[in-house]
Design a protein around this motif. Structure first.
Motif, short mmCIF file in Angstrom:
data_model
loop_
_atom_site.label_atom_id
_atom_site.label_comp_id
_atom_site.label_asym_id
_atom_site.label_seq_id
_atom_site.Cartn_x
_atom_site.Cartn_y
_atom_site.Cartn_z
N UNK A 1 10.09 -4.31 -0.36
CA UNK A 1 9.26 -4.41 0.83
C UNK A 1 9.81 -3.53 1.95
N UNK A 2 8.90 -3.08 2.79
CA UNK A 2 9.27 -2.31 3.96
C UNK A 2 8.58 -2.93 5.17
N UNK A 3 9.37 -3.30 6.17
CA UNK A 3 8.81 -3.95 7.36
C UNK A 3 8.42 -2.90 8.39
N UNK A 4 7.16 -2.50 8.39
CA UNK A 4 6.64 -1.57 9.39
C UNK A 4 6.33 -2.35 10.67
N UNK A 5 6.14 -1.62 11.76
CA UNK A 5 5.83 -2.29 13.02
C UNK A 5 4.54 -3.09 12.93
N UNK A 6 3.64 -2.59 12.08
CA UNK A 6 2.33 -3.24 11.97
C UNK A 6 2.30 -4.37 10.94
N UNK A 7 3.35 -4.50 10.15
CA UNK A 7 3.37 -5.56 9.14
C UNK A 7 4.18 -5.16 7.93
N UNK A 8 4.14 -6.00 6.93
CA UNK A 8 4.95 -5.80 5.72
C UNK A 8 4.23 -4.93 4.70
N UNK A 9 4.95 -3.98 4.10
CA UNK A 9 4.44 -3.15 3.01
C UNK A 9 5.21 -3.52 1.76
N UNK A 10 4.51 -3.87 0.71
CA UNK A 10 5.15 -4.33 -0.52
C UNK A 10 4.67 -3.53 -1.73
N UNK A 11 5.60 -3.14 -2.58
CA UNK A 11 5.28 -2.47 -3.84
C UNK A 11 5.89 -3.28 -4.97
N UNK A 12 5.08 -3.58 -5.98
CA UNK A 12 5.53 -4.39 -7.12
C UNK A 12 5.31 -3.61 -8.41
N UNK A 13 6.27 -3.68 -9.33
CA UNK A 13 6.14 -2.96 -10.60
C UNK A 13 6.81 -3.73 -11.73
N UNK A 14 6.39 -3.48 -12.99
CA UNK A 14 6.99 -4.18 -14.12
C UNK A 14 8.47 -3.83 -14.26
N UNK A 15 9.29 -4.81 -14.62
CA UNK A 15 10.73 -4.58 -14.75
C UNK A 15 11.06 -3.61 -15.88
N UNK A 16 10.21 -3.58 -16.90
CA UNK A 16 10.48 -2.74 -18.06
C UNK A 16 9.73 -1.41 -18.02
N UNK A 17 9.52 -0.87 -16.84
CA UNK A 17 8.78 0.37 -16.68
C UNK A 17 9.48 1.50 -17.43
N UNK A 18 8.73 2.29 -18.21
CA UNK A 18 9.32 3.39 -18.98
C UNK A 18 9.52 4.62 -18.10
N UNK A 19 10.36 5.55 -18.56
CA UNK A 19 10.60 6.79 -17.81
C UNK A 19 9.32 7.60 -17.67
N UNK A 20 8.48 7.59 -18.70
CA UNK A 20 7.22 8.32 -18.63
C UNK A 20 6.32 7.73 -17.54
N UNK A 21 6.31 6.39 -17.46
CA UNK A 21 5.49 5.74 -16.43
C UNK A 21 6.03 6.03 -15.04
N UNK A 22 7.35 6.15 -14.93
CA UNK A 22 7.96 6.49 -13.64
C UNK A 22 7.50 7.88 -13.20
N UNK A 23 7.50 8.84 -14.15
CA UNK A 23 7.04 10.20 -13.83
C UNK A 23 5.58 10.19 -13.41
#
Length: 290
Positions: free
Chosen positions: A244-266
Protein backbone atom coordinates in the motif's frame (compact mmCIF):
# COMPACT_ATOMS: atom_id res chain seq x y z
CA UNK A 1 -16.66 -47.21 24.50
CA UNK A 2 -19.04 -49.91 25.75
CA UNK A 3 -17.82 -52.35 23.06
CA UNK A 4 -14.20 -51.73 24.02
CA UNK A 5 -14.95 -52.28 27.71
CA UNK A 6 -17.01 -55.39 27.02
CA UNK A 7 -14.11 -57.13 25.26
CA UNK A 8 -11.09 -55.74 27.10
CA UNK A 9 -12.40 -54.50 30.47
CA UNK A 10 -9.54 -52.29 31.65
CA UNK A 11 -6.80 -54.18 29.83
CA UNK A 12 -4.66 -52.38 27.22
CA UNK A 13 -6.02 -52.39 23.67
CA UNK A 14 -4.36 -51.29 20.43
CA UNK A 15 -5.68 -47.90 19.29
CA UNK A 16 -6.48 -49.18 15.81
CA UNK A 17 -8.45 -52.10 17.25
CA UNK A 18 -10.31 -49.65 19.50
CA UNK A 19 -11.10 -47.44 16.50
CA UNK A 20 -12.65 -50.40 14.69
CA UNK A 21 -14.69 -51.34 17.76
CA UNK A 22 -16.32 -47.88 17.83
CA UNK A 23 -17.28 -48.09 14.16
CA UNK A 24 -14.30 -46.91 12.11
CA UNK A 25 -12.47 -48.87 9.42
CA UNK A 26 -9.10 -48.01 10.90
CA UNK A 27 -7.07 -45.37 12.69
CA UNK A 28 -8.04 -42.55 10.33
CA UNK A 29 -8.24 -38.83 11.12
CA UNK A 30 -11.89 -38.97 12.25
CA UNK A 31 -11.17 -42.11 14.31
CA UNK A 32 -8.24 -40.44 16.05
CA UNK A 33 -10.47 -37.44 16.86
CA UNK A 34 -13.13 -39.73 18.31
CA UNK A 35 -10.60 -41.49 20.55
CA UNK A 36 -9.14 -38.13 21.57
CA UNK A 37 -12.63 -36.98 22.51
CA UNK A 38 -13.07 -40.02 24.78
CA UNK A 39 -9.73 -39.21 26.39
CA UNK A 40 -10.69 -35.56 26.91
CA UNK A 41 -13.66 -36.72 28.99
CA UNK A 42 -11.44 -39.04 31.03
CA UNK A 43 -13.11 -42.19 29.66
CA UNK A 44 -9.97 -43.75 28.16
CA UNK A 45 -6.29 -43.28 28.92
CA UNK A 46 -2.91 -44.09 27.41
CA UNK A 47 -1.63 -47.56 28.26
CA UNK A 48 1.64 -47.69 26.37
CA UNK A 49 2.92 -47.01 22.88
CA UNK A 50 -0.03 -47.18 20.50
CA UNK A 51 -2.31 -48.57 23.20
CA UNK A 52 -5.09 -47.32 25.47
CA UNK A 53 -7.43 -48.64 28.14
CA UNK A 54 -10.89 -47.86 29.50
CA UNK A 55 -10.75 -45.86 32.75
CA UNK A 56 -12.32 -46.56 36.11
CA UNK A 57 -14.62 -43.59 35.52
CA UNK A 58 -15.92 -45.13 32.31
CA UNK A 59 -16.62 -48.45 34.04
CA UNK A 60 -18.46 -46.60 36.81
CA UNK A 61 -20.73 -45.12 34.16
CA UNK A 62 -21.27 -48.45 32.42
CA UNK A 63 -21.54 -50.61 35.57
CA UNK A 64 -22.42 -48.36 38.52
CA UNK A 65 -23.13 -49.75 41.97
CA UNK A 66 -26.02 -47.28 42.20
CA UNK A 67 -27.58 -44.34 40.36
CA UNK A 68 -25.70 -41.83 42.47
CA UNK A 69 -22.33 -43.26 41.39
CA UNK A 70 -23.36 -43.13 37.73
CA UNK A 71 -24.59 -39.56 38.05
CA UNK A 72 -21.39 -38.38 39.73
CA UNK A 73 -19.23 -40.15 37.14
CA UNK A 74 -21.21 -38.64 34.25
CA UNK A 75 -20.84 -35.16 35.71
CA UNK A 76 -17.11 -35.66 36.28
CA UNK A 77 -16.68 -36.79 32.66
CA UNK A 78 -18.83 -33.98 31.26
CA UNK A 79 -16.76 -31.27 32.93
CA UNK A 80 -13.33 -32.85 32.56
CA UNK A 81 -12.31 -30.49 29.68
CA UNK A 82 -10.95 -27.24 31.14
CA UNK A 83 -12.96 -25.15 28.67
CA UNK A 84 -16.19 -26.80 29.83
CA UNK A 85 -15.25 -26.03 33.43
CA UNK A 86 -14.82 -22.39 32.48
CA UNK A 87 -18.17 -22.27 30.69
CA UNK A 88 -19.87 -24.05 33.57
CA UNK A 89 -18.52 -21.46 36.03
CA UNK A 90 -19.88 -18.68 33.82
CA UNK A 91 -23.30 -20.29 33.32
CA UNK A 92 -23.87 -22.56 36.34
CA UNK A 93 -26.85 -24.92 36.44
CA UNK A 94 -28.09 -24.07 32.96
CA UNK A 95 -27.64 -24.72 29.25
CA UNK A 96 -26.51 -21.33 27.90
CA UNK A 97 -27.80 -20.04 24.54
CA UNK A 98 -25.67 -20.58 21.45
CA UNK A 99 -25.14 -16.85 20.85
CA UNK A 100 -23.95 -16.37 24.41
CA UNK A 101 -21.24 -19.03 24.11
CA UNK A 102 -20.14 -17.85 20.65
CA UNK A 103 -19.82 -14.23 21.75
CA UNK A 104 -18.01 -15.16 24.97
CA UNK A 105 -15.46 -17.36 23.17
CA UNK A 106 -14.90 -14.61 20.61
CA UNK A 107 -14.12 -12.13 23.40
CA UNK A 108 -11.73 -14.67 24.92
CA UNK A 109 -9.74 -14.71 21.67
CA UNK A 110 -10.63 -18.20 20.46
CA UNK A 111 -9.78 -19.15 16.89
CA UNK A 112 -12.86 -18.32 14.80
CA UNK A 113 -12.95 -21.74 13.15
CA UNK A 114 -13.00 -23.47 16.56
CA UNK A 115 -15.71 -21.40 18.25
CA UNK A 116 -18.84 -23.03 16.84
CA UNK A 117 -17.55 -26.63 17.15
CA UNK A 118 -16.65 -25.91 20.79
CA UNK A 119 -20.06 -24.33 21.43
CA UNK A 120 -21.84 -27.32 19.89
CA UNK A 121 -19.74 -29.84 21.82
CA UNK A 122 -20.51 -28.10 25.13
CA UNK A 123 -24.25 -27.81 24.51
CA UNK A 124 -24.46 -31.41 23.25
CA UNK A 125 -22.67 -32.58 26.40
CA UNK A 126 -25.09 -30.70 28.66
CA UNK A 127 -28.10 -31.96 26.71
CA UNK A 128 -26.80 -35.52 27.03
CA UNK A 129 -26.33 -35.43 30.81
CA UNK A 130 -29.75 -33.75 31.12
CA UNK A 131 -31.26 -36.55 29.05
CA UNK A 132 -29.52 -39.08 31.31
CA UNK A 133 -30.90 -37.33 34.39
CA UNK A 134 -27.43 -36.53 35.68
CA UNK A 135 -27.49 -32.75 35.40
CA UNK A 136 -27.46 -30.50 38.44
CA UNK A 137 -30.46 -28.51 37.20
CA UNK A 138 -32.99 -29.34 34.52
CA UNK A 139 -33.37 -25.67 33.61
CA UNK A 140 -32.06 -24.10 30.43
CA UNK A 141 -31.39 -20.53 29.44
CA UNK A 142 -34.73 -20.46 27.64
CA UNK A 143 -36.68 -21.60 30.72
CA UNK A 144 -35.22 -19.33 33.37
CA UNK A 145 -38.21 -17.28 34.41
CA UNK A 146 -40.67 -15.38 32.20
CA UNK A 147 -39.66 -14.25 28.72
CA UNK A 148 -38.69 -10.60 28.90
CA UNK A 149 -37.07 -10.36 25.47
CA UNK A 150 -39.87 -8.24 24.10
CA UNK A 151 -39.93 -5.80 27.00
CA UNK A 152 -38.45 -2.33 26.69
CA UNK A 153 -37.41 -2.29 30.33
CA UNK A 154 -33.85 -2.69 31.54
CA UNK A 155 -30.76 -0.54 31.70
CA UNK A 156 -31.19 0.92 28.22
CA UNK A 157 -34.91 1.78 28.49
CA UNK A 158 -34.34 5.47 29.11
CA UNK A 159 -31.66 5.88 26.44
CA UNK A 160 -33.31 3.69 23.82
CA UNK A 161 -31.45 1.66 21.24
CA UNK A 162 -27.68 1.80 20.99
CA UNK A 163 -26.11 4.42 18.73
CA UNK A 164 -22.60 4.99 17.44
CA UNK A 165 -20.51 6.45 20.27
CA UNK A 166 -22.60 4.98 23.11
CA UNK A 167 -20.90 3.20 25.99
CA UNK A 168 -22.59 -0.20 26.32
CA UNK A 169 -22.41 -3.62 27.87
CA UNK A 170 -23.48 -6.92 26.31
CA UNK A 171 -25.64 -9.38 28.23
CA UNK A 172 -26.76 -12.75 26.81
CA UNK A 173 -28.73 -15.31 28.75
CA UNK A 174 -28.50 -13.22 31.90
CA UNK A 175 -24.69 -13.17 31.80
CA UNK A 176 -22.44 -10.23 30.99
CA UNK A 177 -20.29 -11.10 27.97
CA UNK A 178 -18.12 -7.98 27.80
CA UNK A 179 -15.49 -7.87 30.58
CA UNK A 180 -15.98 -4.09 30.75
CA UNK A 181 -18.14 -1.45 29.04
CA UNK A 182 -17.27 -0.89 25.38
CA UNK A 183 -17.95 1.83 22.82
CA UNK A 184 -20.27 1.30 19.84
CA UNK A 185 -18.46 1.87 16.55
CA UNK A 186 -21.22 0.94 14.09
CA UNK A 187 -24.90 -0.06 13.89
CA UNK A 188 -26.31 -2.12 11.00
CA UNK A 189 -29.98 -2.19 9.94
CA UNK A 190 -31.00 -0.95 13.39
CA UNK A 191 -30.61 -4.60 14.50
CA UNK A 192 -26.87 -5.32 14.82
CA UNK A 193 -24.30 -3.52 16.94
CA UNK A 194 -20.52 -3.52 16.41
CA UNK A 195 -18.27 -2.48 19.28
CA UNK A 196 -14.62 -1.50 19.57
CA UNK A 197 -12.19 -4.40 19.60
CA UNK A 198 -14.55 -6.85 17.90
CA UNK A 199 -15.60 -7.67 14.34
CA UNK A 200 -18.58 -9.79 15.42
CA UNK A 201 -22.05 -8.28 15.25
CA UNK A 202 -24.19 -8.34 18.40
CA UNK A 203 -27.99 -8.38 18.35
CA UNK A 204 -29.42 -5.03 19.43
CA UNK A 205 -31.65 -6.67 22.07
CA UNK A 206 -28.56 -7.96 23.91
CA UNK A 207 -26.96 -4.52 24.20
CA UNK A 208 -27.61 -2.19 27.15
CA UNK A 209 -26.70 1.49 26.85
CA UNK A 210 -24.85 2.72 29.93
CA UNK A 211 -23.85 6.18 28.77
CA UNK A 212 -24.53 8.40 25.79
CA UNK A 213 -22.27 11.35 24.95
CA UNK A 214 -23.94 14.72 25.28
CA UNK A 215 -24.37 16.73 22.11
CA UNK A 216 -21.08 18.45 21.34
CA UNK A 217 -19.21 16.46 24.00
CA UNK A 218 -15.80 15.37 22.80
CA UNK A 219 -15.21 14.44 19.19
CA UNK A 220 -18.05 13.42 16.97
CA UNK A 221 -17.84 9.69 16.14
CA UNK A 222 -16.37 9.06 12.70
CA UNK A 223 -18.46 7.63 9.86
CA UNK A 224 -17.28 5.14 7.27
CA UNK A 225 -19.29 4.85 4.02
CA UNK A 226 -20.05 1.26 3.06
CA UNK A 227 -18.10 1.39 -0.20
CA UNK A 228 -15.00 2.65 1.59
CA UNK A 229 -15.41 0.06 4.33
CA UNK A 230 -14.93 -2.66 1.73
CA UNK A 231 -11.43 -1.49 0.94
CA UNK A 232 -10.06 0.30 4.01
CA UNK A 233 -8.12 -2.15 6.14
CA UNK A 234 -9.29 -5.06 3.96
CA UNK A 235 -7.43 -8.27 4.68
CA UNK A 236 -5.17 -9.65 1.95
CA UNK A 237 -6.71 -12.89 0.57
CA UNK A 238 -4.89 -16.15 1.31
CA UNK A 239 -2.28 -16.88 -1.35
CA UNK A 240 -1.79 -13.21 -2.20
CA UNK A 241 0.55 -10.40 -1.20
CA UNK A 242 -0.13 -6.68 -1.22
CA UNK A 243 1.58 -3.33 -0.85
CA UNK A 244 0.00 0.00 0.00
CA UNK A 245 0.97 3.60 -0.58
CA UNK A 246 -0.60 6.35 1.52
CA UNK A 247 -1.18 9.27 -0.85
CA UNK A 248 -2.53 12.58 0.42
CA UNK A 249 -5.85 11.73 -1.15
CA UNK A 250 -6.11 8.22 0.28
CA UNK A 251 -4.69 4.73 0.23
CA UNK A 252 -3.40 3.05 -2.95
CA UNK A 253 -3.22 -0.73 -2.79
CA UNK A 254 -1.80 -3.30 -5.22
CA UNK A 255 -2.44 -7.02 -4.68
CA UNK A 256 -0.86 -9.94 -6.56
CA UNK A 257 -0.59 -13.74 -6.30
CA UNK A 258 2.29 -14.93 -4.10
CA UNK A 259 3.39 -17.46 -6.72
CA UNK A 260 3.66 -14.98 -9.60
CA UNK A 261 5.99 -16.28 -12.34
CA UNK A 262 8.88 -14.30 -13.84
CA UNK A 263 7.05 -14.17 -17.16
CA UNK A 264 3.99 -12.68 -15.45
CA UNK A 265 6.23 -10.12 -13.74
CA UNK A 266 7.60 -9.04 -17.14
CA UNK A 267 4.06 -8.79 -18.53
CA UNK A 268 2.97 -6.79 -15.49
CA UNK A 269 5.73 -4.22 -16.06
CA UNK A 270 4.05 -3.15 -19.30
CA UNK A 271 0.69 -3.00 -17.58
CA UNK A 272 2.06 -0.89 -14.73
CA UNK A 273 3.60 1.53 -17.22
CA UNK A 274 0.25 1.84 -19.00
CA UNK A 275 -1.52 2.30 -15.68
CA UNK A 276 0.91 5.06 -14.70
CA UNK A 277 0.14 6.93 -17.91
CA UNK A 278 -3.61 6.63 -17.40
CA UNK A 279 -3.37 7.91 -13.84
CA UNK A 280 -1.17 10.81 -14.95
CA UNK A 281 -3.60 11.80 -17.69
CA UNK A 282 -6.55 11.75 -15.33
CA UNK A 283 -4.63 13.79 -12.78
CA UNK A 284 -3.73 16.34 -15.44
CA UNK A 285 -0.04 15.60 -14.94
CA UNK A 286 1.27 16.08 -18.46
CA UNK A 287 4.83 15.60 -17.26
CA UNK A 288 3.98 12.06 -16.28
CA UNK A 289 3.54 11.04 -19.91
CA UNK A 290 6.31 9.94 -22.25
Amino acid sequence: MAKIEKLYRQSPVDREVAAKLIGYSGLSGPASKALAALASYGLVERAGKGEMRVTTRARAILHPDNLSERRQSLLAAAFEPSLFQELRARWPDMIPPEDGIVTYLHWQGFNQSAIRPAMKAYRDTLLFIEQEGANESHGTAESQGPDMSGAEGGKNAALGKARVGDLVEVEIGGTLITPQPVRVRAVMDDAWVFVEGSETGIEMENVSVLERPEAGEGKAPPTLPLEEAKSVGAATPKGYRSETFDADEGEIRITWPSNLSLQSVEDMKDWLELLKRRIARRAGDVGGQD
